[in-house]
Design a protein around this motif. Structure first.
Motif, PDB file in Angstrom:
ATOM      1  N   PHE A 331      51.677 111.715 -80.415  1.00 19.18           N
ATOM      2  CA  PHE A 331      51.616 113.165 -80.640  1.00 19.18           C
ATOM      3  C   PHE A 331      52.759 113.856 -79.909  1.00 19.18           C
ATOM      4  CE2 PHE A 331      47.125 111.785 -80.943  1.00 19.18           C
ATOM      5  CZ  PHE A 331      46.873 112.186 -82.257  1.00 19.18           C
ATOM      6  N   ASP A 332      53.359 114.812 -80.603  1.00 23.00           N
ATOM      7  CA  ASP A 332      54.435 115.627 -80.026  1.00 23.00           C
ATOM      8  C   ASP A 332      53.968 117.081 -80.041  1.00 23.00           C
ATOM      9  OD1 ASP A 332      56.745 116.989 -79.351  1.00 23.00           O
ATOM     10  OD2 ASP A 332      57.656 116.738 -81.331  1.00 23.00           O
ATOM     11  N   TYR A 333      53.553 117.597 -78.862  1.00 24.03           N
ATOM     12  CA  TYR A 333      53.051 118.967 -78.753  1.00 24.03           C
ATOM     13  C   TYR A 333      54.252 119.917 -78.626  1.00 24.03           C
ATOM     14  CZ  TYR A 333      48.759 116.408 -77.798  1.00 24.03           C
ATOM     15  OH  TYR A 333      47.688 115.550 -77.885  1.00 24.03           O
ATOM     16  N   TYR A 334      54.413 120.801 -79.612  1.00 22.72           N
ATOM     17  CA  TYR A 334      55.677 121.543 -79.690  1.00 22.72           C
ATOM     18  C   TYR A 334      55.532 123.065 -79.670  1.00 22.72           C
ATOM     19  CZ  TYR A 334      54.481 122.303 -84.610  1.00 22.72           C
ATOM     20  OH  TYR A 334      53.847 122.677 -85.771  1.00 22.72           O
ATOM     21  N   ALA A 335      54.343 123.605 -79.886  1.00 20.56           N
ATOM     22  CA  ALA A 335      54.192 125.060 -79.935  1.00 20.56           C
ATOM     23  C   ALA A 335      52.763 125.441 -79.570  1.00 20.56           C
ATOM     24  CB  ALA A 335      54.537 125.597 -81.322  1.00 20.56           C
ATOM     25  N   ALA A 336      52.578 126.729 -79.226  1.00 17.96           N
ATOM     26  CA  ALA A 336      51.236 127.184 -78.865  1.00 17.96           C
ATOM     27  C   ALA A 336      51.106 128.687 -79.102  1.00 17.96           C
ATOM     28  CB  ALA A 336      50.923 126.858 -77.410  1.00 17.96           C
ATOM     29  N   GLU A 337      49.857 129.110 -79.272  1.00 13.55           N
ATOM     30  CA  GLU A 337      49.497 130.524 -79.328  1.00 13.55           C
ATOM     31  C   GLU A 337      48.374 130.749 -78.328  1.00 13.55           C
ATOM     32  OE1 GLU A 337      49.843 131.350 -84.070  1.00 13.55           O
ATOM     33  OE2 GLU A 337      48.647 129.654 -83.361  1.00 13.55           O
ATOM     34  N   PHE A 338      48.360 131.920 -77.745  1.00 13.59           N
ATOM     35  CA  PHE A 338      47.317 132.249 -76.768  1.00 13.59           C
ATOM     36  C   PHE A 338      46.568 133.481 -77.248  1.00 13.59           C
ATOM     37  CE2 PHE A 338      45.793 134.410 -72.901  1.00 13.59           C
ATOM     38  CZ  PHE A 338      45.025 133.392 -72.361  1.00 13.59           C
ATOM     39  N   THR A 339      45.244 133.379 -77.253  1.00 18.08           N
ATOM     40  CA  THR A 339      44.418 134.517 -77.657  1.00 18.08           C
ATOM     41  C   THR A 339      43.378 134.777 -76.573  1.00 18.08           C
ATOM     42  OG1 THR A 339      42.838 133.096 -78.832  1.00 18.08           O
ATOM     43  CG2 THR A 339      44.663 134.023 -80.118  1.00 18.08           C
ATOM     44  N   ARG A 340      42.905 136.023 -76.552  1.00 21.05           N
ATOM     45  CA  ARG A 340      41.831 136.343 -75.615  1.00 21.05           C
ATOM     46  C   ARG A 340      41.025 137.534 -76.125  1.00 21.05           C
ATOM     47  NH1 ARG A 340      44.762 137.736 -70.126  1.00 21.05           N
ATOM     48  NH2 ARG A 340      42.611 137.979 -69.458  1.00 21.05           N
ATOM     49  N   THR A 341      39.818 137.621 -75.640  1.00 23.55           N
ATOM     50  CA  THR A 341      38.871 138.680 -75.970  1.00 23.55           C
ATOM     51  C   THR A 341      38.564 138.705 -77.468  1.00 23.55           C
ATOM     52  OG1 THR A 341      39.936 139.984 -74.231  1.00 23.55           O
ATOM     53  CG2 THR A 341      38.225 141.055 -75.508  1.00 23.55           C
ATOM     54  N   PRO A 342      37.612 137.887 -77.892  1.00 25.31           N
ATOM     55  CA  PRO A 342      37.215 137.917 -79.307  1.00 25.31           C
ATOM     56  C   PRO A 342      36.684 139.288 -79.701  1.00 25.31           C
ATOM     57  CG  PRO A 342      36.233 136.043 -78.152  1.00 25.31           C
ATOM     58  CD  PRO A 342      36.816 136.932 -77.111  1.00 25.31           C
ATOM     59  N   LYS A 343      36.839 139.614 -80.967  1.00 22.02           N
ATOM     60  CA  LYS A 343      36.292 140.850 -81.520  1.00 22.02           C
ATOM     61  C   LYS A 343      35.127 140.468 -82.426  1.00 22.02           C
ATOM     62  CE  LYS A 343      40.327 142.010 -83.212  1.00 22.02           C
ATOM     63  NZ  LYS A 343      41.446 142.755 -83.836  1.00 22.02           N
ATOM     64  N   PHE A 344      33.914 140.666 -81.953  1.00 23.75           N
ATOM     65  CA  PHE A 344      32.767 140.225 -82.748  1.00 23.75           C
ATOM     66  C   PHE A 344      32.666 141.002 -84.060  1.00 23.75           C
ATOM     67  CE2 PHE A 344      28.212 140.204 -83.893  1.00 23.75           C
ATOM     68  CZ  PHE A 344      28.101 138.844 -84.152  1.00 23.75           C
ATOM     69  N   ALA A 345      33.031 142.280 -84.030  1.00 25.82           N
ATOM     70  CA  ALA A 345      33.018 143.054 -85.267  1.00 25.82           C
ATOM     71  C   ALA A 345      33.956 142.418 -86.294  1.00 25.82           C
ATOM     72  CB  ALA A 345      33.429 144.501 -84.994  1.00 25.82           C
ATOM     73  N   SER A 346      35.093 141.900 -85.834  1.00 25.89           N
ATOM     74  CA  SER A 346      36.028 141.219 -86.731  1.00 25.89           C
ATOM     75  C   SER A 346      35.450 139.895 -87.212  1.00 25.89           C
ATOM     76  CB  SER A 346      37.365 140.974 -86.029  1.00 25.89           C
ATOM     77  OG  SER A 346      37.996 142.193 -85.728  1.00 25.89           O
ATOM     78  N   PHE A 347      34.736 139.192 -86.334  1.00 28.15           N
ATOM     79  CA  PHE A 347      34.093 137.932 -86.714  1.00 28.15           C
ATOM     80  C   PHE A 347      33.157 138.159 -87.904  1.00 28.15           C
ATOM     81  CE2 PHE A 347      30.631 134.836 -86.366  1.00 28.15           C
ATOM     82  CZ  PHE A 347      31.328 133.642 -86.285  1.00 28.15           C
ATOM     83  N   VAL A 348      32.328 139.190 -87.807  1.00 23.38           N
ATOM     84  CA  VAL A 348      31.402 139.511 -88.893  1.00 23.38           C
ATOM     85  C   VAL A 348      32.156 139.903 -90.156  1.00 23.38           C
ATOM     86  CG1 VAL A 348      29.579 141.099 -89.629  1.00 23.38           C
ATOM     87  CG2 VAL A 348      29.545 140.168 -87.310  1.00 23.38           C
ATOM     88  N   ASP A 349      33.187 140.730 -89.996  1.00 23.32           N
ATOM     89  CA  ASP A 349      33.985 141.179 -91.143  1.00 23.32           C
ATOM     90  C   ASP A 349      34.667 140.001 -91.836  1.00 23.32           C
ATOM     91  OD1 ASP A 349      35.321 143.285 -92.758  1.00 23.32           O
ATOM     92  OD2 ASP A 349      37.126 142.574 -91.743  1.00 23.32           O
ATOM     93  N   ASN A 390      41.571 140.391 -79.689  1.00 20.89           N
ATOM     94  CA  ASN A 390      42.254 141.609 -79.282  1.00 20.89           C
ATOM     95  C   ASN A 390      43.682 141.336 -78.828  1.00 20.89           C
ATOM     96  OD1 ASN A 390      40.553 144.032 -79.466  1.00 20.89           O
ATOM     97  ND2 ASN A 390      39.152 142.888 -78.173  1.00 20.89           N
ATOM     98  N   ASP A 391      43.891 140.189 -78.200  1.00 21.05           N
ATOM     99  CA  ASP A 391      45.202 139.886 -77.625  1.00 21.05           C
ATOM    100  C   ASP A 391      45.722 138.588 -78.235  1.00 21.05           C
ATOM    101  OD1 ASP A 391      47.401 140.254 -76.046  1.00 21.05           O
ATOM    102  OD2 ASP A 391      46.525 139.379 -74.250  1.00 21.05           O
ATOM    103  N   TYR A 392      46.960 138.594 -78.706  1.00 18.56           N
ATOM    104  CA  TYR A 392      47.564 137.430 -79.344  1.00 18.56           C
ATOM    105  C   TYR A 392      48.994 137.290 -78.845  1.00 18.56           C
ATOM    106  CZ  TYR A 392      49.628 134.564 -83.060  1.00 18.56           C
ATOM    107  OH  TYR A 392      50.306 133.580 -83.768  1.00 18.56           O
ATOM    108  N   GLU A 393      49.354 136.072 -78.443  1.00 18.24           N
ATOM    109  CA  GLU A 393      50.683 135.849 -77.859  1.00 18.24           C
ATOM    110  C   GLU A 393      51.207 134.495 -78.284  1.00 18.24           C
ATOM    111  OE1 GLU A 393      52.612 135.308 -73.359  1.00 18.24           O
ATOM    112  OE2 GLU A 393      50.488 135.786 -73.612  1.00 18.24           O
ATOM    113  N   ILE A 394      52.458 134.446 -78.698  1.00 18.53           N
ATOM    114  CA  ILE A 394      53.116 133.172 -79.017  1.00 18.53           C
ATOM    115  C   ILE A 394      53.747 132.648 -77.727  1.00 18.53           C
ATOM    116  CG2 ILE A 394      54.962 132.062 -80.318  1.00 18.53           C
ATOM    117  CD1 ILE A 394      54.488 134.128 -82.521  1.00 18.53           C
TER     118      ILE A 394
END
Length: 397
Positions: A331-349, A390-394
């Protein structure tokens, strides 16, 4: 809101201030506010007797200062309507710090050794990053993220990492197991986040759907509860009732299906009931084609599972190479994204839109009744992950 979330990525509730609220000194405590206060063990409305008030001090933060405001929480009238009030709001209106129609942001932060209610006016007198940082400080997730990313850079980035599960072609979970092995983390299936209980690690090689979490549905007052009175046996009974004869094991009823917002070939689909705060798992009756609720998920348990598993998540991407000569995958791990604070209203939507789906994966022996279940995950396509947080970062490795 984005500036606040970068420093304080906890859940939040919003209140649009009306003249009625100010005149009557009453604000309804909506579900998001109740969840927030309960999660941080500040207020549990179930423990408040009608007619009694519970008081807590909140911190009101403006563009130039922060000061305490007393808040009360209570149940009103015979129905037990859940209410709260922030003392001093009328004075803030007179001073021009708040205006009728302003959007008030309420969250919780760990300040001076205590979880404190934080109140911010999003419409006027908004605090800048400096004053927020001075009061709130750097949260533990940010510190853990920086530590984890540095560890990944040192340990796996730029290397061809052999499959920790040994020779042969890799299974879908091997890319994650190998990452955790090389980071020195214990591989687990528990419901909390992998790294220090703060950051979930997800690794993929390919574009298949990403599993968010697994959750067993509930069956009370459904046809399955009539077929099988013992709750722990109802998953097996569900598979016997709605499964198909397995080609590999003719004595088994199998059910391996993806369920979305439209009926699948087996007649299953999901439908949100916002009023009852449920996500129902429906099945079209084979004779009448009428929808029947076969199982369901409560908003409360879905929200709890999502927030517990993904307070923040590092989503790693990897290429995989099969070394035929040595019969092993690298495996060659080459990229990542970081997220935090789920939005439950978005989950339902996203469930309603068919973006988030549910997999049923299991079988039951028609001879012995033995149940085999491989975990039933809620899943999302990698390109849609950003919509859920709520928060998304490359992350630049």
């Amino acid at each position: 809101m984005n500036r606040i979330q970068q420093l304080l990525p906890n859940d939040y509730a919003l209140v649009r201030l009306s003249s009625t609220m100010l005149n009557k000194s009453i604000i309804d405590a909506n579900a998001l506010l109740r969840y927030l206060l309960n999660d941080f063990e500040i207020i549990n409305y179930d423990n408040i007797s009608s007619g009694n008030k519970v008081f807590e001090n909140g911190i009101f933060i403006t563009n130039s200062e922060a000061f305490d405001l007393k808040c009360s929480f209570y149940k009103a009238n015979a129905r037990g309507d859940k209410r709260f009030w922030i003392y001093g709001l009328n004075s803030l209106v007179k001073d021009g710090i708040i205006q009728i129609g302003d959007l008030i942001y309420i969250t919780v932060a760990y300040v001076d050794g205590l979880n404190r209610i934080i109140i911010i006016n999003l419409s006027h007198s908004q605090p800048d990053t400096d004053i927020l940082s001075r009061i709130i400080g750097i949260d533990e997730i940010t510190a853990a993220k920086e530590e984890l990313i540095e560890k990944i850079r040192r340990t796996v980035v730029g290397f061809q990492i052999p499959n920790s599960n040994g020779n042969g072609k890799a299974s879908p979970r091997d890319v994650g197991d190998t990452l955790e092995h090389h980071l020195g983390l214990s591989m687990n299936n528990f419901k909390g986040a992998d790294y220090k209980g703060l950051i979930e690690l997800k690794a993929k090689s390919g574009e298949a759907l990403t599993s968010l979490f697994t959750l067993r549905p509930e069956f009370e007052n459904t046809p399955i509860s009539k077929i099988e009175p013992i709750d722990r046996n109802r998953v097996a009974a569900f598979q016997l009732e709605y499964g198909y004869i397995s080609l590999k094991k003719p004595n088994d009823k199998s059910l391996y299906v993806t369920i979305g917002n439209q009926p699948n070939p087996q007649g299953f689909y999901l439908k949100v009931d916002e009023k009852k705060e449920l996500v129902n798992l429906l099945h079209l009756d084979s004779h009448s084609n009428a929808p029947i609720i076969t199982a369901y998920f409560t908003f409360e348990k879905l929200r709890e599972a999502l927030y517990k598993k993904h307070p923040s998540t590092l989503w790693l991407k990897a290429n995989k190479t099969y070394d035929i000569a040595n019969d092993i995958v690298y495996f060659d791990y080459y990229a990542a994204e970081f997220t935090r604070t789920p939005k439950f209203a978005s989950f339902v939507d996203l469930i309603q839109k068919g973006v988030i789906t549910y997999d049923w994966r299991g079988s039951t022996s028609m001879v012995t009744g033995k149940n085999r279940n491989h975990g039933n995950p809620w899943r999302i396509a990698p390109e849609n992950i950003e919509l859920l947080f709520n928060d998304y970062e490359i992350i630049d490795f």
